[in-house]
Design a protein around this motif. Structure first.
Motif, PDB file in Angstrom:
ATOM      1  N   UNK A 228       0.863  -1.181   0.000  1.00 29.40           N
ATOM      2  CA  UNK A 228       0.000   0.000   0.000  1.00 29.40           C
ATOM      3  C   UNK A 228       0.900   1.231   0.000  1.00 29.40           C
ATOM      4  N   UNK A 229       0.631   2.173  -0.913  1.00 24.36           N
ATOM      5  CA  UNK A 229       1.392   3.415  -0.999  1.00 24.36           C
ATOM      6  C   UNK A 229       0.481   4.567  -0.581  1.00 24.36           C
ATOM      7  N   UNK A 230       0.885   5.324   0.432  1.00 26.90           N
ATOM      8  CA  UNK A 230       0.133   6.478   0.897  1.00 26.90           C
ATOM      9  C   UNK A 230       1.104   7.627   1.137  1.00 26.90           C
ATOM     10  N   UNK A 231       1.205   8.529   0.158  1.00 29.32           N
ATOM     11  CA  UNK A 231       2.158   9.628   0.283  1.00 29.32           C
ATOM     12  C   UNK A 231       3.570   9.083   0.363  1.00 29.32           C
ATOM     13  N   UNK A 232       4.292   9.439   1.431  1.00 29.00           N
ATOM     14  CA  UNK A 232       5.667   8.949   1.588  1.00 29.00           C
ATOM     15  C   UNK A 232       5.730   7.660   2.399  1.00 29.00           C
ATOM     16  N   UNK A 233       4.559   7.046   2.660  1.00 32.61           N
ATOM     17  CA  UNK A 233       4.528   5.770   3.378  1.00 32.61           C
ATOM     18  C   UNK A 233       4.448   4.605   2.401  1.00 32.61           C
ATOM     19  N   UNK A 234       5.161   3.532   2.712  1.00 30.28           N
ATOM     20  CA  UNK A 234       5.049   2.272   1.984  1.00 30.28           C
ATOM     21  C   UNK A 234       4.781   1.185   3.015  1.00 30.28           C
ATOM     22  N   UNK A 235       3.637   0.513   2.877  1.00 34.62           N
ATOM     23  CA  UNK A 235       3.217  -0.520   3.817  1.00 34.62           C
ATOM     24  C   UNK A 235       3.238  -1.847   3.074  1.00 34.62           C
ATOM     25  N   UNK A 236       4.178  -2.713   3.415  1.00 31.81           N
ATOM     26  CA  UNK A 236       4.371  -3.978   2.706  1.00 31.81           C
ATOM     27  C   UNK A 236       3.823  -5.122   3.553  1.00 31.81           C
ATOM     28  N   UNK A 237       2.678  -5.653   3.138  1.00 35.47           N
ATOM     29  CA  UNK A 237       2.029  -6.717   3.899  1.00 35.47           C
ATOM     30  C   UNK A 237       2.728  -8.059   3.737  1.00 35.47           C
ATOM     31  N   UNK A 238       3.517  -8.214   2.693  1.00 33.52           N
ATOM     32  CA  UNK A 238       4.253  -9.461   2.496  1.00 33.52           C
ATOM     33  C   UNK A 238       5.412  -9.582   3.478  1.00 33.52           C
ATOM     34  N   UNK A 239       6.052  -8.456   3.753  1.00 27.30           N
ATOM     35  CA  UNK A 239       7.218  -8.455   4.643  1.00 27.30           C
ATOM     36  C   UNK A 239       6.912  -7.909   6.035  1.00 27.30           C
ATOM     37  N   UNK A 240       5.674  -7.434   6.219  1.00 25.04           N
ATOM     38  CA  UNK A 240       5.289  -6.798   7.489  1.00 25.04           C
ATOM     39  C   UNK A 240       6.232  -5.641   7.819  1.00 25.04           C
ATOM     40  N   UNK A 241       6.479  -4.799   6.826  1.00 19.94           N
ATOM     41  CA  UNK A 241       7.363  -3.657   7.034  1.00 19.94           C
ATOM     42  C   UNK A 241       6.671  -2.369   6.629  1.00 19.94           C
ATOM     43  N   UNK A 242       7.106  -1.276   7.256  1.00 19.99           N
ATOM     44  CA  UNK A 242       6.613   0.064   6.933  1.00 19.99           C
ATOM     45  C   UNK A 242       7.815   0.985   6.806  1.00 19.99           C
ATOM     46  N   UNK A 243       7.791   1.834   5.772  1.00 17.12           N
ATOM     47  CA  UNK A 243       8.857   2.829   5.635  1.00 17.12           C
ATOM     48  C   UNK A 243       8.230   4.193   5.366  1.00 17.12           C
ATOM     49  N   UNK A 244       8.912   5.219   5.849  1.00 15.99           N
ATOM     50  CA  UNK A 244       8.512   6.607   5.600  1.00 15.99           C
ATOM     51  C   UNK A 244       9.715   7.343   5.066  1.00 15.99           C
ATOM     52  N   UNK A 245       9.560   7.941   3.886  1.00  9.84           N
ATOM     53  CA  UNK A 245      10.694   8.596   3.229  1.00  9.84           C
ATOM     54  C   UNK A 245      11.873   7.638   3.105  1.00  9.84           C
TER      55      UNK A 245
END
Length: 234
Positions: A136-153
């Motif tokens: 899921x891409x929301x602005x500068x967030x990337x939410x990866x449900x496959x890896x259970x990871x979240x990144x911002x910028x």
């Protein structure tokens, strides 16, 4: 857009149908639970507008419950009941919005547009095309449900599993308001053991890790008296 409108006040229903058909909607008006079920099955509408109190064997709340199980359509509750408890109950049982009588038709038209804009109804079992693919891409967030990871910028944000599941659910439907009970049931599932108010602690911890300024949240917003929503402007 097709609407099934369930209202037992004949004069009000006729006025509403006339107004909304003038602006381009196709409105099917019915007055009872039984008529509503039959009409929904036949018309396959895009939206339900439902009065709380209905004559006969079923209420607007019964329609909300059935909609959650069977049709999964956006639904607006329209009723003379106006206290906070009734609003929260309607939202917890599946309504996307709540309008108290008397209401302005232009206000209701704006609410319909808002509900349709933010209500990306999934096929049962899937959250959205993004979530089905796992990212899921929301602005500068990337939410990866496959890896259970979240990144911002592009910087990793370390979340607990509970925090991740809450963020994933909220971000899957920007603008949709979830009550605490809905988040417990839909995001965390039967394995979660806790009380509704513990949800506030999880959201607070999520903001502390995710938000640039936790006291001024940009992503996860509080809807006072109801619950939480992901900022649809992100």
């Amino acid at each position: 857009m097709n609407i099934v409108w369930v209202e037992d006040e004949e004069k009000l229903l006729a006025e509403c149908i006339a107004f909304f058909e003038q602006v381009g909607y196709r409105v099917y008006g019915v007055s009872t639970y039984e008529e509503a079920v039959d009409c929904i099955e036949r018309a396959l509408p895009d939206l339900l507008i439902v009065d709380w109190m209905l004559p006969g064997g079923g209420s607007g709340i019964d329609l909300c419950k059935r909609n959650e199980r069977q049709w999964n359509l956006p639904i607006i509750m329209v009723t003379a009941k106006g206290d906070e408890f009734d609003k929260v109950l309607a939202l917890e049982l599946g309504a996307d919005d709540y309008v108290s009588k008397p209401f302005g038709l232009r206000e209701l038209a704006a609410r319909i547009k808002a509900v349709m804009r933010r209500s990306r109804r999934p096929v049962p079992g899937l959250e959205s095309s993004e979530a089905a693919e796992g990212v899921i891409y929301r602005g500068d967030l990337v939410i990866d449900s496959n890896k259970y990871t979240v990144s911002r910028d592009s910087l990793k944000v370390d979340l607990t599993r509970t925090e991740f599941m809450l963020l994933q659910k909220l971000a899957s439907h920007p603008g949709r308001v979830y009550t605490r009970m809905q988040l417990m049931d839909e995001a965390l599932g039967d394995a979660y053991v806790g009380f509704e108010r513990t949800m506030d602690s999880h959201i607070r911890n999520l903001r502390r890790k995710l938000e640039p300024i936790p006291a001024e949240p940009r992503y996860v917003l509080t809807v006072y008296g109801v619950g939480y929503a992901f900022n649809e402007e992100v």
